[in-house]
Write an enzyme that holds these catalytic residues in place. Structure first.
Site, mmCIF file in Angstrom:
data_model
loop_
_atom_site.group_PDB
_atom_site.id
_atom_site.type_symbol
_atom_site.label_atom_id
_atom_site.label_comp_id
_atom_site.label_asym_id
_atom_site.label_seq_id
_atom_site.Cartn_x
_atom_site.Cartn_y
_atom_site.Cartn_z
ATOM 1 N N THR A 79 6.138 2.067 6.045
ATOM 2 C CA THR A 79 7.216 3.048 6.155
ATOM 3 C C THR A 79 8.027 2.827 7.422
ATOM 4 O OG1 THR A 79 5.877 4.671 4.956
ATOM 5 C CG2 THR A 79 7.752 5.514 6.208
ATOM 6 N N ARG B 155 0.571 -10.411 -1.188
ATOM 7 C CA ARG B 155 -0.577 -10.642 -2.079
ATOM 8 C C ARG B 155 -0.158 -10.661 -3.555
ATOM 9 N NH1 ARG B 155 -5.840 -10.555 -0.411
ATOM 10 N NH2 ARG B 155 -6.219 -10.205 1.813
ATOM 11 N N SER C 33 -4.363 -6.174 9.091
ATOM 12 C CA SER C 33 -4.827 -7.218 10.030
ATOM 13 C C SER C 33 -5.921 -6.679 10.946
ATOM 14 C CB SER C 33 -3.653 -7.796 10.825
ATOM 15 O OG SER C 33 -2.776 -6.797 11.293
#
Length: 290
Positions: free
Chosen positions: A128, A153, A194
């Site tokens: 966002t 992905r 991550s």
């Protein structure tokens, strides 16, 4: 002199087999790119041939004769002037330089290429904020591109699972792609969980100093789980998703990130306000001008 393998820069397209364009007689120094990708300024001695062309007698870089560079990377005397490299499993490769570089592209865009790496738990608001940041920068006339973890992905990283080793490869690939965008002069916004600190630091190390801007979405697990926009926390709690970050897989927060976005007195700023904080950092550090 046989100039096979020597490629001139624009304006000297007729440098072939020892001949220069006639207007080159007024030039005492040329800049050429040889087959090994190296550029150098060379002093040129020319003699008029009487046919409107100038005969190239010698090319002398730094006062020494320049041997012909052949297309296979060897000089006319057989010496290899272009050593090949091995990177990982790739062998016999050589980096090819171009006369147009990052500075040229940045001047064209009037901005500095960099990577804004937004990290945090699922539901912390990474995507966002990334979209708001991209929108504001676009309105300012700046070129951005978002590398969203879920989006990647769907294609580039669709062959990877969420196991630790695949997560590391996922981040490595995104880091390399982000590096290319940065080199193109684009403000690249990568937004991924991550979770592992070492993987984020590996991405930082492949970029020039200062061009990796780590943004930590410092939102507690309880808040992210209460939001649960994709319903993933509920599935993880039910045991239907294994290795979910924050539930049964760790998240390692940054130690020395450039920007931290968190609540103030229990109140979270709007996504636009968070994006503005990142823009203030970019402005202060000169990334919004060439």
């Amino acid at each position: 002199m046989n100039a096979v393998g020597i490629k001139p820069l624009p304006g000297f397209a007729t440098l072939r087999d020892g001949y220069l364009p006639g207007n080159a007689k007024a030039r005492s120094v040329l800049r050429i790119t040889a087959a090994d990708g190296l550029q150098q300024a060379v002093r040129v001695d020319v003699n008029a041939t009487g046919n409107g062309k100038a005969k190239l007698d010698t090319l002398k870089p730094n006062g020494s004769p320049l041997g012909s560079i052949l297309a296979n990377g060897f000089t006319s005397n057989g010496k290899n002037q272009s050593p090949l490299s091995r990177i990982g499993n790739s062998t016999n490769i050589k980096w090819h330089e171009c006369s147009i570089d990052k500075i040229d592209r940045q001047n064209l865009l009037n901005q500095k290429g960099c990577v804004i790496w937004i990290t945090g738990l699922s539901g912390s608001g990474k995507s966002t904020v990334a979209c708001h940041l991209s929108k504001i920068l676009t309105q300012m006339g700046k070129l951005t591109y978002i590398l969203d973890g879920d989006n990647l992905r769907h294609g580039l990283n669709s062959d990877l699972s969420f196991k630790a080793e695949d997560r590391a490869e996922n981040i490595r690939r995104v880091g390399e792609v982000a590096k290319l965008f940065s080199d193109a002069g684009v403000i690249c916004i990568a937004c991924l969980i991550s979770p592992y600190r070492r993987d984020r630091e590996a991405c930082r190390k492949i970029l020039p100093n200062g061009d990796f801007i780590e943004v930590f979405m410092d939102v507690p697990l309880g808040v992210c789980e209460s939001r649960d926009p994709k319903g993933l926390y509920k599935l993880a709690r039910a045991g239907k998703i294994k290795g979910f970050t924050g539930i049964d897989d760790p998240y390692e927060p940054p130690v020395n990130c450039e920007i931290t976005l968190k609540c103030d007195n229990g109140i979270y700023a709007s996504p636009s306000a968070m994006a503005e904080k990142v823009i203030c950092y970019l402005e202060y550090n000169g990334y919004l001008q060439a």
